[in-house]
Design an enzyme around this catalytic site. Sequence first.
Site, PDB file in Angstrom:
ATOM      1  N   ARG A  85       0.814  -1.221   0.000  1.00  0.00           N
ATOM      2  CA  ARG A  85       0.000   0.000   0.000  1.00  0.00           C
ATOM      3  C   ARG A  85       0.858   1.286   0.000  1.00  0.00           C
ATOM      4  NH1 ARG A  85      -5.170   0.606   3.439  1.00  0.00           N
ATOM      5  NH2 ARG A  85      -5.208   2.277   1.902  1.00  0.00           N
ATOM      6  N   HIS A 160      -8.203  -1.410  12.436  1.00  0.00           N
ATOM      7  CA  HIS A 160      -7.713  -0.083  12.817  1.00  0.00           C
ATOM      8  C   HIS A 160      -8.434   0.429  14.059  1.00  0.00           C
ATOM      9  CE1 HIS A 160      -6.623   0.461   8.342  1.00  0.00           C
ATOM     10  NE2 HIS A 160      -5.490   0.508   9.011  1.00  0.00           N
ATOM     11  N   CYS A 247     -12.500   5.739   6.002  1.00  0.00           N
ATOM     12  CA  CYS A 247     -11.328   5.378   5.200  1.00  0.00           C
ATOM     13  C   CYS A 247     -11.376   5.879   3.757  1.00  0.00           C
ATOM     14  CB  CYS A 247     -11.114   3.881   5.223  1.00  0.00           C
ATOM     15  SG  CYS A 247     -12.558   2.968   4.826  1.00  0.00           S
TER      16      CYS A 247
HETATM   17  C1  CIR Z   1      -6.479  -2.837   4.149  1.00  0.00           C
HETATM   18  O1  CIR Z   1      -6.443  -3.936   4.698  1.00  0.00           O
HETATM   19  O2  CIR Z   1      -5.549  -2.044   4.226  1.00  0.00           O
HETATM   20  C2  CIR Z   1      -7.704  -2.483   3.319  1.00  0.00           C
HETATM   21  N1  CIR Z   1      -8.248  -3.663   2.736  1.00  0.00           N
HETATM   22  C3  CIR Z   1      -8.751  -1.812   4.177  1.00  0.00           C
HETATM   23  C4  CIR Z   1      -8.318  -0.484   4.709  1.00  0.00           C
HETATM   24  C5  CIR Z   1      -9.424   0.256   5.398  1.00  0.00           C
HETATM   25  N2  CIR Z   1      -8.932   1.479   5.909  1.00  0.00           N
HETATM   26  C6  CIR Z   1      -9.430   2.094   6.972  1.00  0.00           C
HETATM   27  O3  CIR Z   1     -10.365   1.630   7.592  1.00  0.00           O
HETATM   28  N3  CIR Z   1      -8.854   3.223   7.349  1.00  0.00           N
END
Ligand code: CIR
Length: 261
Positions: A85, A160, A247
């Site tokens: 990421r 998170h 997010c």
């Molecule tokens: C992850 O695992 O990084 C993504 N599939 C989901 C991220 C979600 N982000 C958030 O809640 N801040």
Amino acid sequence: MRIAIMRPVSPSISRCELTHVKRQPIDLELARTQHHSYEDTLRIHGCRVEALPIEPDLPDSVFVEDCAVVLDECAIIARPGAEPRRAETTSVANALAAYRALHRLESPATLDGGDVLCVGRRVFVGRSNRTNAAGMEQLATILDPYHYEVIPIEFRYCLHLKSAATLLPRNTLLINPAWVEVRQFQAMEVLDIDPSEPSAANVLTIGDTVLFQSAYPRTQRRLHAAGFHLVTVDMSELAKAEGALTCCSLIFSDQGMTSDD
Ligand code: CIR
């Protein structure tokens, strides 16, 4: 004016990172429709949406919140805990540079914006698989001159910190007490989610309005009874990618503050 930085859903979303959620097929068209309606809701509530370029090869790039922490005085470019990421942060940093002085976390720090909950001058940071001690320390060092206090928070069973607790209006937290212990947040009003809806604690507050996921009617009734003004949005497809409401955007005022203010 409020700015909302967002990014369209990537066509590769089905290859997203997953930690606590089992992989299920994601309907890309429906995910995009739901994302558009979230975007429209932000516009209706006074945000100017700035869309970043789509990233076909970055499955989780719709979740822009994890790439930065934006405060009135500056923005901190995160170093996401999931290595695939990290490339997402480049375009987020480019967009934020127009509004804020930028600071960057450096290796060995890792930190996801989803672990950072700002309440006034207090910055609660969840210790997670994505956010390590070096991430917290670097954030605290960057924010100290701006007079913010970084407060580590322990939580469990979710990705998170903001899956377990987010901010409602009136300085009130919405929390899942099974995932995070409330005594860690000093001197705040608290409302619990309905225990049958463990993922309901992630809400997005814009002024006096609370964006809330339509999947959680029991918690919705609690919030309604407590006098909060809710607007519901359906995020069923992005929930399969372990995402929720906060997010998908980075929201901040275009009237940032410089050190001369
Ligand atoms: C992850 O695992 O990084 C993504 N599939 C989901 C991220 C979600 N982000 C958030 O809640 N801040």
